[in-house]
Design a protein around this motif. Structure first.
Motif, PDB file in Angstrom:
ATOM      1  N   THR A  91       0.820  -1.223   0.000  1.00  0.00           N
ATOM      2  CA  THR A  91       0.000   0.000   0.000  1.00  0.00           C
ATOM      3  C   THR A  91       0.846   1.262   0.000  1.00  0.00           C
ATOM      4  OG1 THR A  91      -0.094   0.262   2.411  1.00  0.00           O
ATOM      5  CG2 THR A  91      -1.770  -1.164   1.378  1.00  0.00           C
ATOM      6  N   ALA A  92       2.141   1.138   0.281  1.00  0.00           N
ATOM      7  CA  ALA A  92       3.025   2.285   0.472  1.00  0.00           C
ATOM      8  C   ALA A  92       2.483   3.205   1.563  1.00  0.00           C
ATOM      9  CB  ALA A  92       3.247   3.043  -0.833  1.00  0.00           C
ATOM     10  N   GLY A  93       1.656   2.642   2.448  1.00  0.00           N
ATOM     11  CA  GLY A  93       1.128   3.409   3.566  1.00  0.00           C
ATOM     12  C   GLY A  93      -0.122   4.205   3.278  1.00  0.00           C
ATOM     13  N   VAL A  94      -0.670   4.090   2.062  1.00  0.00           N
ATOM     14  CA  VAL A  94      -1.865   4.856   1.692  1.00  0.00           C
ATOM     15  C   VAL A  94      -3.008   3.889   1.392  1.00  0.00           C
ATOM     16  CG1 VAL A  94      -2.868   6.521   0.087  1.00  0.00           C
ATOM     17  CG2 VAL A  94      -0.458   6.720   0.742  1.00  0.00           C
ATOM     18  N   LEU A  95      -4.108   4.091   2.100  1.00  0.00           N
ATOM     19  CA  LEU A  95      -5.292   3.239   1.953  1.00  0.00           C
ATOM     20  C   LEU A  95      -6.404   4.075   1.335  1.00  0.00           C
ATOM     21  CD1 LEU A  95      -4.547   2.266   5.487  1.00  0.00           C
ATOM     22  CD2 LEU A  95      -4.431   0.593   3.641  1.00  0.00           C
ATOM     23  N   ARG A  96      -7.028   3.547   0.310  1.00  0.00           N
ATOM     24  CA  ARG A  96      -8.054   4.311  -0.413  1.00  0.00           C
ATOM     25  C   ARG A  96      -9.398   3.607  -0.307  1.00  0.00           C
ATOM     26  NH1 ARG A  96      -4.969   8.066  -2.503  1.00  0.00           N
ATOM     27  NH2 ARG A  96      -2.920   7.565  -3.315  1.00  0.00           N
ATOM     28  N   GLY A  97     -10.346   4.287   0.325  1.00  0.00           N
ATOM     29  CA  GLY A  97     -11.697   3.755   0.476  1.00  0.00           C
ATOM     30  C   GLY A  97     -11.862   2.987   1.775  1.00  0.00           C
ATOM     31  N   LYS A  98     -13.130   2.900   2.218  1.00  0.00           N
ATOM     32  CA  LYS A  98     -13.423   2.255   3.497  1.00  0.00           C
ATOM     33  C   LYS A  98     -12.999   0.793   3.541  1.00  0.00           C
ATOM     34  CE  LYS A  98     -17.214   4.764   5.656  1.00  0.00           C
ATOM     35  NZ  LYS A  98     -18.635   4.666   6.078  1.00  0.00           N
ATOM     36  N   ALA A  99     -13.142   0.078   2.442  1.00  0.00           N
ATOM     37  CA  ALA A  99     -12.785  -1.348   2.446  1.00  0.00           C
ATOM     38  C   ALA A  99     -11.299  -1.529   2.738  1.00  0.00           C
ATOM     39  CB  ALA A  99     -13.163  -2.011   1.130  1.00  0.00           C
ATOM     40  N   ALA A 100     -10.451  -0.713   2.116  1.00  0.00           N
ATOM     41  CA  ALA A 100      -9.005  -0.808   2.338  1.00  0.00           C
ATOM     42  C   ALA A 100      -8.641  -0.376   3.757  1.00  0.00           C
ATOM     43  CB  ALA A 100      -8.260   0.040   1.310  1.00  0.00           C
ATOM     44  N   ILE A 101      -9.292   0.682   4.240  1.00  0.00           N
ATOM     45  CA  ILE A 101      -9.030   1.149   5.602  1.00  0.00           C
ATOM     46  C   ILE A 101      -9.466   0.081   6.603  1.00  0.00           C
ATOM     47  CG2 ILE A 101      -9.578   2.909   7.336  1.00  0.00           C
ATOM     48  CD1 ILE A 101     -10.014   4.873   4.919  1.00  0.00           C
ATOM     49  N   ARG A 102     -10.640  -0.498   6.388  1.00  0.00           N
ATOM     50  CA  ARG A 102     -11.150  -1.558   7.269  1.00  0.00           C
ATOM     51  C   ARG A 102     -10.168  -2.735   7.316  1.00  0.00           C
ATOM     52  NH1 ARG A 102     -15.962  -2.211   5.441  1.00  0.00           N
ATOM     53  NH2 ARG A 102     -17.143  -1.387   7.188  1.00  0.00           N
TER      54      ARG A 102
END
Length: 130
Positions: free
Chosen positions: A47-58
């Motif tokens: 991810t290089a430390g970047v999460l995009r969207g609720k699914a990825a954050i979850r």
């Protein structure tokens, strides 16, 4: 954002975290929000430390809760800016962390970042190896 509103936001945020209620934390986020964290970069290097969207954050937060069973936060202070809230908190290891959250017109987080005082954020977060 008024400071009283920011403090209520932070209280709901920390209550959800301390209950390990990922959906409760995500209720503060827009569906297309992004979130960055050096811990995410260490746990999920793809991810290089970047999460995009609720699914990825979850998915990231689920890994964190799994690896940190005693996860607990204590709000130290809350700061506000223009469409911005910063939650300064102490984690279960005693480390100080800041969540910097940019809010949309609807009051939901559209962009956020976890910030740490040290380079090895995962270690000071108490993350157990996977």
């Amino acid at each position: 954002m008024e400071i009283a509103e920011a403090r209520r936001f932070a209280q709901g945020w920390v209550d959800a975290w301390n209950a390990h209620d990922i959906d409760g934390v995500l209720a503060h986020f827009a569906d297309d929000a992004d979130f960055s964290s050096p811990v995410a970069a260490q746990l999920l290097p793809e991810t290089a430390g970047v999460l995009r969207g609720k699914a990825a954050i979850r998915a990231y937060w689920a890994v964190g809760i799994e690896r940190i069973p005693d996860l607990r936060f204590e709000v130290v202070d809350v700061y506000t800016g223009v469409d911005l809230i910063v939650i300064n908190y102490r984690n279960h290891t005693g480390g100080l962390v800041n969540e910097v959250l940019h809010l949309g017109a609807d009051g939901l987080v559209v962009s956020g970042a976890g910030t740490y005082l040290v380079a090895d954020a995962a270690a000071v977060s108490g993350v157990q190896p996977g």
